[in-house]
Design an enzyme around this catalytic site. Sequence first.
Site, short mmCIF file in Angstrom:
data_model
loop_
_atom_site.label_atom_id
_atom_site.label_comp_id
_atom_site.label_asym_id
_atom_site.label_seq_id
_atom_site.Cartn_x
_atom_site.Cartn_y
_atom_site.Cartn_z
N CYS A 38 0.86 -1.20 0.06
CA CYS A 38 0.04 0.10 0.04
C CYS A 38 0.91 1.14 -0.08
O CYS A 38 1.59 1.72 -1.15
CB CYS A 38 -0.90 -0.19 1.25
SG CYS A 38 -2.47 1.28 1.01
N HIS A 73 -3.60 -5.60 0.95
CA HIS A 73 -3.01 -5.70 2.00
C HIS A 73 -3.00 -7.52 2.58
O HIS A 73 -3.64 -7.89 3.18
CB HIS A 73 -3.53 -5.13 3.28
CG HIS A 73 -3.41 -3.63 3.39
ND1 HIS A 73 -2.58 -3.00 4.09
CD2 HIS A 73 -4.17 -2.75 2.89
CE1 HIS A 73 -2.76 -1.77 3.85
NE2 HIS A 73 -3.42 -1.51 2.85
N GLU A 130 -1.03 -8.92 4.75
CA GLU A 130 -0.81 -8.83 6.09
C GLU A 130 -2.06 -8.95 6.88
O GLU A 130 -2.22 -9.14 8.06
CB GLU A 130 0.10 -7.87 6.72
CG GLU A 130 -0.48 -6.42 7.21
CD GLU A 130 -0.83 -5.54 5.95
OE1 GLU A 130 -0.59 -6.07 4.77
OE2 GLU A 130 -1.34 -4.51 5.90
#
Lengths: 1020, 248
Positions: free
Chosen positions: B94, B208, B210
Site C-alpha cells: 500500500c 494488504h 498482512e
Amino acid sequence: MPPVEVESLSESSLPLDQAVIYRVDVLPLSDDHVEKVRVSGLGEIFRYPVYWFRSASAIPDEIQRIAQILLTDPILQRPVLSTVESFEASCLNWAEHEGQWVLQQQFLPGVTDNLGKTVEKSLGLIFPHQTLPNIQVASGQMYLVPKTHLSKAELIQAAAYQLYNPLVQKLSAISVLNEPGAGVYFAFPLVEGHVQQRVETIPLDISEDALVTLSQQRNLALTLDEMKVIKGYFENPKIRQQREALGLPQWPTDIELEIFAQTWSEHCKHKIFSAQIEYTDASNPNYPETITIDGLFKTYIADSAEKLKEKRPDLLSVFKDNAGVLQWNDTSAICFKVETHNSPSALEPYGGALTGIVGVNRDILGTGLGAKPIFNTDVFCFAHPDEPYAKRPTMLPPESILQGVRKGVEDGGNKSGIPTINGALVFESRYRAKPLVFCGTGGLMPLKVGVRLGYEKYTQPGDAIVMAGGRVGKDGIHGATFSSEALNQDSPVSAVQIGDPITQKRLLDFMLEARNRGLITGVTDNGAGGLSSSVGEMAQITHGAAIHLEKIPLKYAGLAPYEIVISESQERMTFSTNNFEVLKALADQFDVEISNIGEFHTRGTFDILQDGKLLASLDLDFLHDGLPKMKLRARWEVHKVHHPVCFSPCKDVTPVLLKLLGSPNICSREALIRQYDHEVQGQSVIKPLMGEFQTAPCDAGVIQPVLGQPEGLVVSNGICPQFSDWDPYHMAACAIDEAVRNAVAVGADPKTIALLDNFCWPDPLPSSRNPDAEYKLAQLVRANQALYDMALAYETPFISGKDSMKNDFDDGEFRLSIPPTLLISAIGKIPDAAKAVSMEFKTPGDQIFLLGRTHVHLGGSQYYRQMGWFSRYAPKVHSKSAKYLYDTLFTSIQQGWIRSCHDLSEGGLAVGLAECALGGRYGASVDIETVRDDSPELRWDEALFSESPSRFIISVSPDHVEDVKKVFEEQPLHYLGEVLPQPELKLVLEHQVLIQTDVETLRDAWRRAPAKCYESGMTP
Amino acid sequence: MSKALVLTGDGINCEGETAFAFEQVGIKPTILHINQLIAEPKQLTQFQILALPGGFSFGDEVSSGKILALKLQYALGDILSDFLEKDHLVIGICNGFQALVKLGVLPRSDVHAQQVTLTHNRQNRFINRWVSVETSGDNLFFRNLDRFMLPIRHGEGRLVVPQGKESEVATDIQPHIALAYETDVNGSFLNIAGLVNEKGTVLGLMPHPEAFVRWTQHPNWTALTDAQKAQVPAGCQIFENMAKALRN
C-alpha cells in the site's frame, strides 16, 4: 543523525520588508489528469494545488528544485514557478478561458495548514548539505470556474461551504478577462501582531450587572453566582494576605480569571450532573411525588457502578481517569472513552470532527501511563440533507455538515492508523442547527509497566511537567467555555481548529515507547481548557504545580499570557517525568518536540510564572472544590400524549417494506463505511459489512486486540432519540438494551459487558429563553434513573461517560433544541473470537426463529413515521426476561448452535428478516403467526413493524433445532420458517401472502443510499 | 532464521500486523523507526527482507508515498541500492508500494527515475473492501497462489502511466505485473494491483496481505466450511513464500 529535516522554520517570523515570495502552481500535464470537483450551483470545476514560499532571501534555483522534486508528480503534473515580478496569468494557460473565473483558496493566518507544514518540514530532505534561509510555506487551491452569470459576490457565496469555509479559509475570485495586479496571487497568510501582550488585573469590586457583563465580554461562561464566589475568594482576608506576600495584586489577573472559567466550565465540571435537584414526578397530577437528588452522576451512575464492583473484578479504573479501564487478560487492560464534539462540528464540520477523533485518541493516550488506541467508533446525529429545512437557523446546510464530518473522521481515523470498526448515523430534523458528533476510541495498555500499574499515575513532587507534540497558538481559545453556551452565528471563530493526524501519530509512537521505557510517571491530554486544565488536574496528584510561560514553545509571537495558558492547540500531551534528559533524546529520534515547562510541587497552589515573575497563584483545593453546587428543580408530567390516529393498513406490504429499507434511518451505510479503514492493525473479526457480497450489516464490531490470542473484543452502540418525546426513561432503557443486545447478537458474554454514557441534552437551566427547563431537567432525571435500573438489571456497569448540556441554537429570535439524546456504547468479550456470529442467512434449510416478545410498540417507530401515524405506546424494556434471554443466547452461540443472529431494531421484524436475506444469497419463507403467541391483540402490521426491544432473528441448522428448543424452553422462542435456496423472501400470515419479493430487489432498495452525502466533500 | 526489517515512523501504521505476519511464517521481524535506521544505516545489512508497511507516511501530503520516497532516497539511497543489488527481498504494501513507485524502484529498478505513478482512485475517495485478485507470471511471492481475495484500503491506488505512451508502457510493464484486480476497482491501468522488479525480488502491491493471515479476517469467514478454512490464508501464503525463497 544526519540533518534530514529542518526544524520548524516558522519559529520566528521573517521581517516583512526583506522577504521574497515565490509561487508554485502545480498544473496537470494533460486534460486527462485534470482534477474535477462538482459544486452545486457552479457545475464542474477544475482544481489544482498552489504553494507559496516566503523566503528570507532570493533562492530561485532552490525553489525550482523544490517545485520539481517535492511538489510535482512527473507523470501527472508540471510546476509553474513565479515571483511577483515575473508573474503573468497567461503562463497558467488561462488565456484560453476568457470570461471565466479563477478562485484562489488560502488558509487564514494561524490556521493549521498540514500540507504547507509538511512541505516546510521536508525541505531539508532534498538539501541535505546546504543551509537554507528561513522559509515559510503555505498551501492553497486554485479553481477554474466555467462561464457563469454570477457576480463576484454571488460566486463567492455559492462556493462557501463547498469549496471553502470562511471561518478558516479565504477565497479570492479573479476574472480571467480583467487580469488584476499580481498582488492577490502573492498574498501570504501571516499571523500579524508581534507585540508582547501584558497581563491585566481585573477588579471584581463592581456591580452585579458589571460582573455579568464581564463574564460575557470575556467569553467566560460564568454565571453571576459563580462570579460572586470568585469575588469572595479574592476578598477572603487570608487569601489577600497570601497574595500580598507573593507580590500578586488583590484582584485576579486575567490568567487567574480564565483558569477559573476553564476549570468551572460546564464542559469540564459537569455542573448539571453534580447539581442538587428537587425532582417532582407529577405523572399523576393528583399525587405528585417529590424527591431530592444529590447529584445525578453520584446517585445514579457512580452508585450503580459501585454496587456492581463485587460482581465485576475486572473494573480497574472507573470514572476517575480520561477513560474507563477494564482488565482484559493476565497482562493487558482495555480502556474506552467516547467524547462529543458538537459545537466545533456545527461551525467547521471537517476540523470539528477531525479534532474530535484525534482528541478522543488523546484521552486514550492519556489514560493511566498511556494506552495505544486500537479502535474508533463514531456516531452522528444530523438533519437529513434531502429534508427541506427552514431558512433559520442561519447555520451550515446539513449536506455540508455531513460531508465535512465524514471527511474529518476519515482523515482522523485513517491517517492515525486506527480502525473505525463501528458506528451509527441518526437523521432527525431537530439536529439541523446543532449536529451531534460522537467520537469514541478504545485502547490497549499493559497491566504493569515495570513495577507500576499501567492504569494508575505516579507523578511525584519534583517531577518535570512536560508538554509534548504541537506548539501553542491562538487556535481553540475558549473551546471549553464556548461549548458551554448556546450556539449562534457570532460564536467565537478562534474556537475552531484543524487537527494534524501525523504530528499526533508521531507523538503517539513516541509516547508508547517512552512509557515502555518507564520514562513517564503520569500523563493526561491537552483538550478543553488547554494547559490550565491538564496541568491543573494533574497538580491534584502532588497537590501543586508551577509552569513557566517562557518555556512553552509558541507557533508565533503575540500571544497574551492567558492565551498561552488556555489555548487548545491540538496534538499536545502533558505528562510528568523524572528523567527529562533521556526523554528528550528519545523525542528527538521520533521527531517530536517536547519541552520542560515547569514542575509539580506540594505547596497547594497552581502557579503561573513568566521569566521568574509570578503571574497567577490559585489555591488548588478552592479551584477544584470551591464551586458551589447548583440547586435545580425538575418537574415531570406526561407531556404530550399522541392520540392514536384511525387508519387502515394496506395489505400490499412489499412496497412499504422497500420504502422502509431505503429510508434514511435504515438504509445501507456502505458508502460511508467503505471510506473508513476498518481493518488496520490486523485485529478485524466481525466487520461492519460481512457476507459473500460484503453487504451484511453487522450488529457490532469484533476485533482481536492482542494479535495471536483468541479473545474477541466486541464494540456496539445503542441510540434511539426518536423515543425521547414519549418518556426518556424508556428511551434510555431502550438505548442500553440496544447496545447490550447488539453485543450479545455477535456473541459477547453478557457478564463481560461494560457501558459508556454520552448525554447530549437541550439546556435544562431556566432562563427567559428557556421556559420549559424544568421539564427538560426532569427528562434528564428520568434517563438517569433508567441508567441506574438497567445497569443493575443487566449487571453492566458504566465505566466512563460524558455530557454535553447546551445543545441549543439561539439567535435571540429563533430557538431550536435537539431531542434529548443518549448514546450508550458497549464493550464486551467473546472468549474465542472464532465463535462470533454474523447476521446473514447462511445455509438453505436452516430453521428461522424469533427470540423475544413482540408488543404493540409502534410509537416512534420507523413504520409509523413513514405512514405519518402516531401511537402513545413507545417501546419499553422488560429487563429481567431480557437478561435471561441474553444469557441463554450466549450459551447457545458458545455451543455453536446459532448459524446467524440479528437483533431487531428500526423497522422491526420485517426489516430484520429482509436484512438477514439481503446480507447473503439465500431467501426465506416465513409465517408470522407465532409472533402473536405472546400478544394475540397484535394487528398483522404491528407484528411486522413493532420495534419491541430485546428481540433477535436466529437461524439454526436442523441438527441443532432440538438443542435450541430445549435451552430456550421457558423463553419466548417462536418458529418462523426456513432459509430457502432461492433468493426470495416470502412472508405469510394465516395463508395470506404479506410480502413476496426477490432478495436482489431488497438489496437494491436498501443500498440506494443518498450518495451525495458521502462524496469526498470539502477538505480545508 | 531469516530476518525482516519492518520500517515505521512518520505515519506508517501497519508495522505491527506486518511484523506479526512475518512471525507466523518463522521470519524474525524487527520494527525499526526510519530515523533510527538513518542514524545507523549499516543495520540494514543484518536483514534479508525489507518491508515498507502500509500507512499514511507524511499524511499523504503532496501525494501518497512521495515524501517517504524522498526521505529514503536522500537519507538512505546508497545503503538501499546495495540492499537491492543483493538477492534480498523487498515488499512494499500500500503506502510502501506508493513509495517504491515514486522512488523509481518499481517497476524497473532505477532509484532516480519514476516511470509510472499511483494516484487518486477513479472514484476520488478512499476505499476499504475485499477484492478478488489474480497473479500474473511466475514469481516467488505468489507461488501456490492463483486467484484469491485481499482487502484494499487506499485512496490513491490507481496506477497511471505517462499520457500518450500507454501502448508502449503496456508492453514494457507486462513482465512486471505480478498481481491484477479481477475487475476494475479503482481505474488502475490494466487493473494492476502489484508490480515486481526485473529480478522478481522487489514486490509492491496495493492490497494488504498482512490483513489476511487468519481465516477470521475474511469477510465471509462465518459462512465458510472447515475444509475451506483448512487452507493457508492467501496473505499468509505470500509471507510463507518469502520464507521459502530465502531458505532455498
